[in-house]
Scaffold this motif. Structure first.
Motif, mmCIF file in Angstrom:
data_model
loop_
_atom_site.group_PDB
_atom_site.id
_atom_site.type_symbol
_atom_site.label_atom_id
_atom_site.label_comp_id
_atom_site.label_asym_id
_atom_site.label_seq_id
_atom_site.Cartn_x
_atom_site.Cartn_y
_atom_site.Cartn_z
ATOM 1 N N VAL A 19 6.196 -31.166 -8.511
ATOM 2 C CA VAL A 19 6.154 -32.654 -8.636
ATOM 3 C C VAL A 19 5.284 -33.084 -7.908
ATOM 4 O O VAL A 19 5.499 -33.060 -6.473
ATOM 5 C CB VAL A 19 7.463 -33.294 -8.719
ATOM 6 N N ILE A 20 4.400 -33.948 -8.067
ATOM 7 C CA ILE A 20 3.512 -34.714 -7.128
ATOM 8 C C ILE A 20 3.709 -36.257 -7.311
ATOM 9 O O ILE A 20 4.104 -36.729 -8.385
ATOM 10 C CB ILE A 20 1.937 -34.433 -7.365
ATOM 11 N N ALA A 21 4.043 -36.927 -5.996
ATOM 12 C CA ALA A 21 4.096 -38.219 -5.986
ATOM 13 C C ALA A 21 3.417 -39.012 -5.064
ATOM 14 O O ALA A 21 3.332 -38.853 -3.996
ATOM 15 C CB ALA A 21 5.676 -38.417 -5.761
ATOM 16 N N ILE A 41 1.834 -25.996 -12.780
ATOM 17 C CA ILE A 41 2.114 -26.874 -13.724
ATOM 18 C C ILE A 41 2.560 -28.059 -13.102
ATOM 19 O O ILE A 41 3.586 -28.178 -12.088
ATOM 20 C CB ILE A 41 3.297 -26.301 -14.578
ATOM 21 N N VAL A 42 2.065 -29.136 -13.305
ATOM 22 C CA VAL A 42 2.206 -30.458 -12.683
ATOM 23 C C VAL A 42 2.797 -31.466 -13.276
ATOM 24 O O VAL A 42 2.564 -31.685 -14.561
ATOM 25 C CB VAL A 42 0.645 -30.894 -12.294
ATOM 26 N N THR A 43 3.582 -32.190 -12.588
ATOM 27 C CA THR A 43 4.243 -33.535 -13.049
ATOM 28 C C THR A 43 3.932 -34.520 -12.098
ATOM 29 O O THR A 43 4.167 -34.435 -10.797
ATOM 30 C CB THR A 43 5.821 -33.390 -13.274
ATOM 31 N N ALA A 55 12.225 -34.777 -10.189
ATOM 32 C CA ALA A 55 12.679 -33.231 -9.515
ATOM 33 C C ALA A 55 14.075 -32.906 -10.235
ATOM 34 O O ALA A 55 14.287 -31.731 -10.674
ATOM 35 C CB ALA A 55 12.842 -33.449 -8.025
ATOM 36 N N LEU A 56 14.821 -33.860 -10.484
ATOM 37 C CA LEU A 56 16.138 -33.403 -11.111
ATOM 38 C C LEU A 56 16.111 -33.123 -12.545
ATOM 39 O O LEU A 56 16.715 -32.031 -12.993
ATOM 40 C CB LEU A 56 17.322 -34.748 -10.936
ATOM 41 N N ARG A 57 15.042 -33.533 -13.188
ATOM 42 C CA ARG A 57 14.714 -33.426 -14.460
ATOM 43 C C ARG A 57 13.816 -32.001 -14.681
ATOM 44 O O ARG A 57 14.299 -31.175 -15.522
ATOM 45 C CB ARG A 57 13.876 -34.366 -15.160
ATOM 46 N N GLU A 58 12.896 -31.614 -14.028
ATOM 47 C CA GLU A 58 12.051 -30.429 -13.859
ATOM 48 C C GLU A 58 12.497 -28.967 -13.150
ATOM 49 O O GLU A 58 12.312 -28.186 -13.450
ATOM 50 C CB GLU A 58 10.610 -30.874 -13.741
ATOM 51 N N ILE A 80 15.988 -35.390 -2.425
ATOM 52 C CA ILE A 80 15.626 -33.752 -3.328
ATOM 53 C C ILE A 80 16.121 -32.765 -2.488
ATOM 54 O O ILE A 80 16.677 -31.974 -3.233
ATOM 55 C CB ILE A 80 14.086 -33.917 -3.472
ATOM 56 N N ARG A 81 16.013 -32.464 -1.293
ATOM 57 C CA ARG A 81 16.595 -31.149 -0.387
ATOM 58 C C ARG A 81 17.876 -31.271 -0.735
ATOM 59 O O ARG A 81 18.592 -30.362 -0.721
ATOM 60 C CB ARG A 81 15.979 -31.343 1.090
ATOM 61 N N SER A 82 18.453 -32.635 -0.703
ATOM 62 C CA SER A 82 20.064 -32.523 -0.898
ATOM 63 C C SER A 82 20.551 -31.960 -2.090
ATOM 64 O O SER A 82 21.729 -31.214 -2.141
ATOM 65 C CB SER A 82 20.617 -34.003 -0.535
ATOM 66 N N ARG A 83 19.934 -32.701 -3.016
ATOM 67 C CA ARG A 83 20.440 -32.313 -4.601
ATOM 68 C C ARG A 83 19.855 -30.877 -5.228
ATOM 69 O O ARG A 83 20.464 -30.347 -5.896
ATOM 70 C CB ARG A 83 19.676 -33.402 -5.542
ATOM 71 N N LEU A 84 18.756 -30.612 -4.480
ATOM 72 C CA LEU A 84 17.963 -29.403 -5.067
ATOM 73 C C LEU A 84 17.487 -28.298 -3.944
ATOM 74 O O LEU A 84 16.329 -28.178 -3.559
ATOM 75 C CB LEU A 84 16.595 -29.764 -5.927
#
Length: 229
Positions: A19-21, A41-43, A55-58, A80-84
């Motif tokens: 995931v790039i933001a 594979i990029v989102t 991030a939560l979705r992919e 993100i690091r906390s959830r994943l």
């Protein structure tokens, strides 16, 4: 999808998901093309909250986040690091600012890259991060080592818990003791006013005081006590 085993025993996809933001569309497009050419594979997203949702979705292998994107890149990295915890996070920035670098590492990022990086090297660097290597340019690696050494030296007054200030926060607190404004602190320390405000907020929370003046007063009192005045 075929997978290969990294150096730490973790499985890494041969076509990693990323995931790039970034809030700047041309930059985001350039990063996307470079990574897709390298098999990723990029989102794409353009905000911090958008990056977290993607991030939560992919559930990507790695997230590449712009530090200054709308909604806050460092805040997104921490969320993100906390959830994943299995998803690696690498920050992307236009400047090599110490404050943002260390804030990103404290948020759980495993790397901090500059936007001037050679596109050919970008994919290789992210793959190295997935193998457990730190994604840092040599110049920033030297700064991390210097910061570690500074934190191991004896501070001006004793640090006693995890709520103690970082070395940069001590520098900001010294400036508060001089009565400097956020603008003057930013100029002296070569950081942005936004970063100054972030550090001031952290200082007030850690010292449990309501204002910058109160923080400066506590610092002055402790310094006097140590000097025997």
């Amino acid at each position: 999808m075929p997978r290969q085993v990294g150096t730490r025993g973790l499985e890494v996809a041969t076509r990693p998901r990323v995931v790039i933001a970034d809030g700047h569309p041309p930059t985001r497009m350039g990063v996307r093309l470079a990574l897709e050419d390298d098999g990723f594979i990029v989102t794409e997203e353009e905000t911090g909250p958008g990056a977290l949702a993607a991030a939560l979705r992919e559930v990507p292998d790695v997230c590449l986040l712009d530090v200054d994107m709308p909604g806050g890149g460092i805040e997104a990295a921490a969320a993100i690091r906390s959830r994943l915890p299995q998803t690696q996070v690498v920050m992307l920035s236009a400047a090599a600012g110490d404050a943002d670098l260390f804030a990103a590492l404290e948020a759980g990022a495993c790397g901090y890259l500059l936007k001037g990086i050679d596109p050919v090297q970008l994919g290789r660097t992210l793959r190295a991060a997935l193998r457990g290597e730190a994604a840092l340019p040599r110049t920033l690696t030297a700064r991390v080592i210097e910061e570690f050494r500074a934190r191991t030296r004896q501070p001006s007054f004793t640090r006693r818990s995890e709520r103690d200030l970082t070395s940069r926060e001590w520098e900001v607190l010294d400036c508060l003791c001089e009565g400097l404004s956020n603008r003057r602190i930013a100029k002296r320390l070569f950081i942005s006013e936004t970063t100054v405000r972030r550090h001031v907020g952290a200082i007030l929370k850690k010292l449990d005081v309501p204002s910058r003046q109160a923080a400066a007063k506590i610092a002055a009192q402790r310094s006097q006590n140590l000097n025997g005045e």
